[in-house]
Design a protein around this motif. Sequence first.
Motif, PDB file in Angstrom:
ATOM      1  N   ILE B   2       0.866  -1.186   0.000  1.00 49.27           N
ATOM      2  CA  ILE B   2       0.000   0.000   0.000  1.00 49.27           C
ATOM      3  C   ILE B   2       0.904   1.239   0.000  1.00 49.27           C
ATOM      4  CG2 ILE B   2      -1.788   1.261   1.291  1.00 49.27           C
ATOM      5  CD1 ILE B   2      -1.542  -1.997   2.561  1.00 49.27           C
ATOM      6  N   GLU B  26       3.042  -5.858   2.662  1.00 50.03           N
ATOM      7  CA  GLU B  26       1.994  -6.892   2.698  1.00 50.03           C
ATOM      8  C   GLU B  26       2.128  -7.774   3.932  1.00 50.03           C
ATOM      9  OE1 GLU B  26       1.818  -9.460  -0.710  1.00 50.03           O
ATOM     10  OE2 GLU B  26       1.178  -7.793  -1.968  1.00 50.03           O
ATOM     11  N   LEU B  60      -2.934   0.469  -4.042  1.00 53.05           N
ATOM     12  CA  LEU B  60      -2.750  -0.895  -3.542  1.00 53.05           C
ATOM     13  C   LEU B  60      -2.113  -1.674  -4.689  1.00 53.05           C
ATOM     14  CD1 LEU B  60      -3.253  -3.024  -1.296  1.00 53.05           C
ATOM     15  CD2 LEU B  60      -5.413  -3.522  -2.405  1.00 53.05           C
ATOM     16  N   ASN B  61      -0.959  -2.210  -4.444  1.00 53.75           N
ATOM     17  CA  ASN B  61      -0.173  -2.892  -5.476  1.00 53.75           C
ATOM     18  C   ASN B  61      -0.064  -2.062  -6.752  1.00 53.75           C
ATOM     19  OD1 ASN B  61       0.141  -5.074  -3.737  1.00 53.75           O
ATOM     20  ND2 ASN B  61      -1.785  -5.987  -4.425  1.00 53.75           N
ATOM     21  N   ILE B  65      -6.686   3.277  -5.478  1.00 52.72           N
ATOM     22  CA  ILE B  65      -7.825   2.678  -4.773  1.00 52.72           C
ATOM     23  C   ILE B  65      -9.139   3.366  -5.150  1.00 52.72           C
ATOM     24  CG2 ILE B  65      -8.881   2.530  -2.458  1.00 52.72           C
ATOM     25  CD1 ILE B  65      -5.993   1.905  -1.417  1.00 52.72           C
ATOM     26  N   VAL B  71      -9.431  -3.218  -7.240  1.00 56.86           N
ATOM     27  CA  VAL B  71      -8.610  -3.050  -6.043  1.00 56.86           C
ATOM     28  C   VAL B  71      -9.478  -3.150  -4.787  1.00 56.86           C
ATOM     29  CG1 VAL B  71      -7.130  -1.436  -4.799  1.00 56.86           C
ATOM     30  CG2 VAL B  71      -6.948  -1.629  -7.274  1.00 56.86           C
ATOM     31  N   ILE B  75     -10.194  -5.014  -0.207  1.00 54.71           N
ATOM     32  CA  ILE B  75     -10.125  -4.161   0.995  1.00 54.71           C
ATOM     33  C   ILE B  75     -11.424  -4.269   1.809  1.00 54.71           C
ATOM     34  CG2 ILE B  75      -9.853  -1.779   1.830  1.00 54.71           C
ATOM     35  CD1 ILE B  75      -8.372  -1.150  -0.783  1.00 54.71           C
ATOM     36  N   LEU B 147      -6.489  -6.707   2.569  1.00 51.00           N
ATOM     37  CA  LEU B 147      -6.198  -5.514   3.381  1.00 51.00           C
ATOM     38  C   LEU B 147      -7.424  -5.246   4.246  1.00 51.00           C
ATOM     39  CD1 LEU B 147      -4.657  -2.943   4.223  1.00 51.00           C
ATOM     40  CD2 LEU B 147      -5.559  -1.815   2.191  1.00 51.00           C
TER      41      LEU B 147
END
Lengths: 252, 292
Positions: B2, B26, B60-61, B65, B71, B75, B147
């Motif tokens: 993140i 992560e 995120l990656n 987001i 994504v 979450i 996440l």
Amino acid sequence: MEAIKKSIKYQFIESKKFILGFWSTVIVVDIFFYILNDLSSVNNSINFNIGFSLGNTEGIDSLSIVGVNLMIIFVALLVYNYERNYESFPLSLSFSMTRKDYFLSFLIDNIVISFIFASIQGVLLKIDPSIVKLVGKEPLYDFINFNLKTDNVLFIIFTLFILFLTFTCVFNLLASLNYKFGYKLWVVIIGINIIISTFNIKTFDKILLSIGNTIATRFGIFEIVVILASVVALYSLNYFVTIKTDIKRKTI
Amino acid sequence: MIEIKNLNKAYGSTKVLSNINLKLEENKIYGLLGRNGVGKTTLLNIMSNVIRANSGEALLNGENIHENSKVLENIAIVRESGFGIEDIKVKKILKAAKTLYKNWDEEYMKFLIKEFDLNIKKNYSKLSRGNKTIVGLIIGLASRAPLTLFDEPSLGLDASYRYKFYNLLLQDVEKNPRTVIISTHLIDEVTHLFEEVIILKNQKVYLKEEVESLMGKAYFLSGKLEKIEPIIKGKNIISKEEFGTITIVGVFDCLTKEEKDNLKEKGIEISAIPLQKLFVLLTEKESVEGII
């Protein structure tokens, strides 16, 4: 794609309960009123029409039981759109849906609901005159937008679908704006109303009249194009409201 | 991973987050700490798309987001304020979560309902504060989101349920590794859960450090001030309290083995500062700066 499918599934689960609950109640009430009308026509001393009743040219009151459903449907669509905006929107966002996916899934749900309601009501309306005759009353055929005697069921369903979708889209936008702006929306609406009535703005009356004329008529190509263009415009506006809306801390 | 880049958020004219930059790894458990109103909830809400930032981005990656369904399905957020709706059956909330979360574990949810003895037939508005929190915890755990963000997960919970949650979280993260961010005020209770802590202060990230390294440079030294002073000269002092002839000095700096030996030789007691106390001292540091 996976997310939008899940969102649509969620909307449909919620709608299923609403559709089943609403129509099972309405149909039971309709049956009850058919029985009441039947009883009233047997006993001449209390002969009256209970339902959507209009005097025709021959001075005989014509009756439609299922016609009353239209008013109830409009109220139900208002409640459904408000409930969804205040319940599904925060829940969807709380569970990681995007506003865009929520909006699209709700739009699809709106279309499906309008179609299902139009189909059920269309079939019921088509059956209604036969039952009204059976209970000894004169059936009502002319519903401004369509005629139950001369129009086929598909035309009636299509007309109802356009009507329900129009109202659903207005109610949806109203509910979205209400969720986003809260009481401020009503302050603005009341304010505009006061300005219009104080300054006697004729243009507004003309707009309202032309909207009324477009909706309360037998739909031709022109009316359909105008109505669908308005529906697209209102949904587009609603989209921009939705993507700019955050979850309220607490609602209802 | 993140990544938060140059994130800003204000409510009207009140600035809450200012130029936040963060990188989180992560499968780690992070503690997000800060005093009331410092923007912890706002940061978590932005990281989960619940609210929008004024500027900057959360990734995120490598993917933004904001409004990104690909994504966001990874979450889950458990908000202290609930779900934005009160008048709704708990069962209905759980059903919505089940439908909308990609990795939802129904069996685990049932297990958690039993563990926390939650009556799901009740209306959410009728639940006690603790039970409302439990609904969120069940959703956060059963979502199995890579996440998972917990905002004040212990609000209204009694000690027994709090420890039950901490244990369940540890067990579950061990079996199903994921990144967890916990924002809490009960720091001492959860210190053992955290691998890293992030402290927000004055709208910014004040500190982001591994708990072990953080605790390894936070000491209370107690003894006579004239003996402590020469050794800690030039160190970062965060507190000083006097009890008669004894002074307790809080040091937030590395102490070499020689310095520690030297202190011990002079009869100065060295003890670790608990994380909660350290947090309090660090977030109030302005008032004690320059005391020695």
